[in-house]
Design a protein around this motif. Structure first.
Motif, mmCIF file in Angstrom:
data_model
loop_
_atom_site.group_PDB
_atom_site.id
_atom_site.type_symbol
_atom_site.label_atom_id
_atom_site.label_comp_id
_atom_site.label_asym_id
_atom_site.label_seq_id
_atom_site.Cartn_x
_atom_site.Cartn_y
_atom_site.Cartn_z
ATOM 1 N N MET A 12 0.953 -1.097 -0.054
ATOM 2 C CA MET A 12 0.140 0.023 0.134
ATOM 3 C C MET A 12 0.931 1.294 0.048
ATOM 4 S SD MET A 12 -2.882 -1.217 -0.175
ATOM 5 C CE MET A 12 -3.483 -3.063 -0.242
ATOM 6 N N ARG A 13 2.086 1.158 0.442
ATOM 7 C CA ARG A 13 3.007 2.245 0.414
ATOM 8 C C ARG A 13 3.544 2.631 -1.006
ATOM 9 N NH1 ARG A 13 2.267 4.464 4.887
ATOM 10 N NH2 ARG A 13 2.545 3.119 6.833
ATOM 11 N N GLY A 14 3.174 1.596 -1.759
ATOM 12 C CA GLY A 14 3.737 1.907 -3.193
ATOM 13 C C GLY A 14 2.651 2.929 -4.051
ATOM 14 N N LEU A 15 1.479 3.017 -3.557
ATOM 15 C CA LEU A 15 0.401 4.239 -3.891
ATOM 16 C C LEU A 15 0.664 5.414 -3.481
ATOM 17 C CD1 LEU A 15 -2.956 1.683 -3.325
ATOM 18 C CD2 LEU A 15 -1.658 2.301 -5.727
ATOM 19 N N GLN A 16 0.662 6.247 -4.632
ATOM 20 C CA GLN A 16 0.795 7.583 -4.039
ATOM 21 C C GLN A 16 -0.350 8.327 -3.896
ATOM 22 O OE1 GLN A 16 2.731 9.667 -7.472
ATOM 23 N NE2 GLN A 16 3.233 11.462 -6.071
ATOM 24 N N ILE A 17 -0.479 9.091 -2.755
ATOM 25 C CA ILE A 17 -1.625 9.719 -2.281
ATOM 26 C C ILE A 17 -1.286 11.029 -2.162
ATOM 27 C CG2 ILE A 17 -3.518 9.836 -0.637
ATOM 28 C CD1 ILE A 17 -3.155 7.060 0.227
ATOM 29 N N GLN A 18 -1.782 11.991 -3.045
ATOM 30 C CA GLN A 18 -1.447 13.514 -3.002
ATOM 31 C C GLN A 18 -2.652 14.137 -2.758
ATOM 32 O OE1 GLN A 18 0.752 14.309 -6.368
ATOM 33 N NE2 GLN A 18 0.719 16.414 -6.157
ATOM 34 N N ILE A 19 -2.499 15.194 -1.927
ATOM 35 C CA ILE A 19 -3.444 16.457 -1.600
ATOM 36 C C ILE A 19 -2.699 17.704 -2.403
ATOM 37 C CG2 ILE A 19 -4.523 17.774 0.073
ATOM 38 C CD1 ILE A 19 -4.361 15.313 2.047
ATOM 39 N N ASP A 20 -3.401 18.262 -3.282
ATOM 40 C CA ASP A 20 -2.999 19.514 -3.840
ATOM 41 C C ASP A 20 -3.070 20.670 -2.650
ATOM 42 O OD1 ASP A 20 -3.147 18.263 -6.341
ATOM 43 O OD2 ASP A 20 -4.856 19.345 -7.065
ATOM 44 N N PRO A 21 -2.029 21.360 -2.745
ATOM 45 C CA PRO A 21 -1.765 22.661 -1.769
ATOM 46 C C PRO A 21 -3.085 23.303 -1.699
ATOM 47 C CG PRO A 21 -0.098 22.696 -3.496
ATOM 48 C CD PRO A 21 -1.090 21.788 -3.922
ATOM 49 N N LEU A 22 -3.371 23.505 -0.478
ATOM 50 C CA LEU A 22 -4.563 24.306 0.049
ATOM 51 C C LEU A 22 -4.316 25.023 1.064
ATOM 52 C CD1 LEU A 22 -7.649 24.634 -0.740
ATOM 53 C CD2 LEU A 22 -8.201 22.541 0.908
ATOM 54 N N PRO A 23 -4.673 26.402 1.178
ATOM 55 C CA PRO A 23 -4.288 27.266 2.254
ATOM 56 C C PRO A 23 -5.447 27.204 3.096
ATOM 57 C CG PRO A 23 -4.068 28.493 0.154
ATOM 58 C CD PRO A 23 -4.680 27.148 -0.220
ATOM 59 N N GLY A 24 -4.990 26.847 4.470
ATOM 60 C CA GLY A 24 -6.078 26.522 5.389
ATOM 61 C C GLY A 24 -6.145 25.454 5.850
ATOM 62 N N LEU A 25 -5.444 24.420 5.156
ATOM 63 C CA LEU A 25 -5.541 22.969 5.331
ATOM 64 C C LEU A 25 -4.311 22.643 6.579
ATOM 65 C CD1 LEU A 25 -6.724 20.170 5.066
ATOM 66 C CD2 LEU A 25 -5.228 19.913 2.942
ATOM 67 N N CYS A 26 -4.609 22.275 7.525
ATOM 68 C CA CYS A 26 -3.712 21.880 8.566
ATOM 69 C C CYS A 26 -2.624 21.050 8.098
ATOM 70 C CB CYS A 26 -4.260 21.669 9.948
ATOM 71 S SG CYS A 26 -3.331 21.523 11.214
ATOM 72 N N ARG A 27 -1.386 21.049 8.623
ATOM 73 C CA ARG A 27 -0.226 20.160 8.107
ATOM 74 C C ARG A 27 -0.934 18.766 8.734
ATOM 75 N NH1 ARG A 27 3.577 18.429 11.516
ATOM 76 N NH2 ARG A 27 2.879 20.213 13.049
ATOM 77 N N LYS A 28 -1.117 18.665 9.804
ATOM 78 C CA LYS A 28 -1.257 17.574 10.421
ATOM 79 C C LYS A 28 -2.674 16.888 9.699
ATOM 80 C CE LYS A 28 0.103 18.241 15.274
ATOM 81 N NZ LYS A 28 -0.353 18.119 16.673
ATOM 82 N N THR A 29 -3.471 17.444 9.303
ATOM 83 C CA THR A 29 -4.780 17.070 8.649
ATOM 84 C C THR A 29 -4.202 16.557 7.137
ATOM 85 O OG1 THR A 29 -6.310 18.515 9.769
ATOM 86 C CG2 THR A 29 -6.840 17.462 7.534
ATOM 87 N N ARG A 30 -3.378 17.301 6.634
ATOM 88 C CA ARG A 30 -2.608 17.019 5.349
ATOM 89 C C ARG A 30 -2.075 15.542 5.257
ATOM 90 N NH1 ARG A 30 -1.636 20.147 1.204
ATOM 91 N NH2 ARG A 30 -1.788 21.768 2.378
ATOM 92 N N GLN A 31 -1.483 15.093 6.545
ATOM 93 C CA GLN A 31 -0.936 13.793 6.934
ATOM 94 C C GLN A 31 -1.919 12.921 7.253
ATOM 95 O OE1 GLN A 31 1.880 15.171 9.652
ATOM 96 N NE2 GLN A 31 3.427 15.785 8.367
ATOM 97 N N SER A 32 -2.903 13.288 8.035
ATOM 98 C CA SER A 32 -3.735 12.402 8.580
ATOM 99 C C SER A 32 -4.909 11.685 7.355
ATOM 100 C CB SER A 32 -4.782 12.735 9.528
ATOM 101 O OG SER A 32 -3.862 13.279 10.603
ATOM 102 N N ILE A 33 -5.083 12.288 6.482
ATOM 103 C CA ILE A 33 -5.987 11.947 5.339
ATOM 104 C C ILE A 33 -5.377 10.748 4.459
ATOM 105 C CG2 ILE A 33 -7.026 12.429 2.960
ATOM 106 C CD1 ILE A 33 -7.716 15.260 4.375
ATOM 107 N N PRO A 34 -4.141 10.853 3.971
ATOM 108 C CA PRO A 34 -3.553 9.658 3.252
ATOM 109 C C PRO A 34 -3.416 8.601 4.412
ATOM 110 C CG PRO A 34 -2.338 11.712 2.687
ATOM 111 C CD PRO A 34 -3.352 11.921 3.908
ATOM 112 N N SER A 35 -2.968 8.780 5.454
ATOM 113 C CA SER A 35 -2.728 7.638 6.545
ATOM 114 C C SER A 35 -4.180 6.945 6.573
ATOM 115 C CB SER A 35 -2.216 8.315 7.723
ATOM 116 O OG SER A 35 -1.080 8.854 7.726
ATOM 117 N N ALA A 36 -5.195 7.595 6.748
ATOM 118 C CA ALA A 36 -6.314 6.929 6.879
ATOM 119 C C ALA A 36 -6.949 6.111 5.719
ATOM 120 C CB ALA A 36 -7.513 7.852 7.051
ATOM 121 N N ILE A 37 -6.386 6.691 4.531
ATOM 122 C CA ILE A 37 -6.593 6.092 3.208
ATOM 123 C C ILE A 37 -5.852 4.846 3.020
ATOM 124 C CG2 ILE A 37 -6.800 5.991 0.774
ATOM 125 C CD1 ILE A 37 -7.548 8.960 1.070
#
Length: 132
Positions: free
Chosen positions: A83-108
């Motif tokens: 599952m680590r070989g899959l790339q999960i990317q969130i486009d830059p978005l002002p206002g999106l917390c750094r922790k949330t940016r990391q938590s979403i791919p982890s949850a997926i």
């Protein structure tokens, strides 16, 4: 009428979410500020319990519609062996917390580990398993 709930600001220096810049920009998309900590927990729980690939695609659409989060999931540049070989990317978005940016791919990733058939369908949709 009560104003909509907005996420509390991160402690100074703890995050690079650029929340202030978002507030200062006229006409900025403020949808992401509606992601309160309790709503974030609900979102992460929902992402961890995906049922299938259409459910994942539905969540991607809803995250964009409601919060402005653009999420792309696909095979990485190297061989996909886990599952680590899959790339999960969130486009830059002002206002999106750094922790949330990391938590979403982890949850997926946790959802894909629980239900590997979602990852197989995702890879198949990208023609990686066409001849398998």
């Amino acid at each position: 009428m009560t104003p909509p709930l907005t996420r509390q600001p991160c402690p100074p220096g703890a995050c690079n979410c650029e929340r202030e810049r978002l507030h200062e920009t006229p006409g900025a998309d403020l949808r992401i500020l509606g992601l309160t900590r309790s709503e974030e927990k609900r979102l992460l729980e929902r992402l961890e319990n995906l049922a299938d690939l259409p459910d994942l695609e539905h969540m991607q659409r809803r995250m964009y519609e409601q919060l402005g989060i653009r999420l792309e999931i696909g095979p990485g540049f190297n061989e996909v062996r886990s599952m680590r070989g899959l790339q999960i990317q969130i486009d830059p978005l002002p206002g999106l917390c750094r922790k949330t940016r990391q938590s979403i791919p982890s949850a997926i990733r946790r959802a894909l580990e629980k239900r590997p058939e979602i990852a197989y369908r995702l890879l198949d949709a990208n023609d990686l398993l066409r001849d398998a």
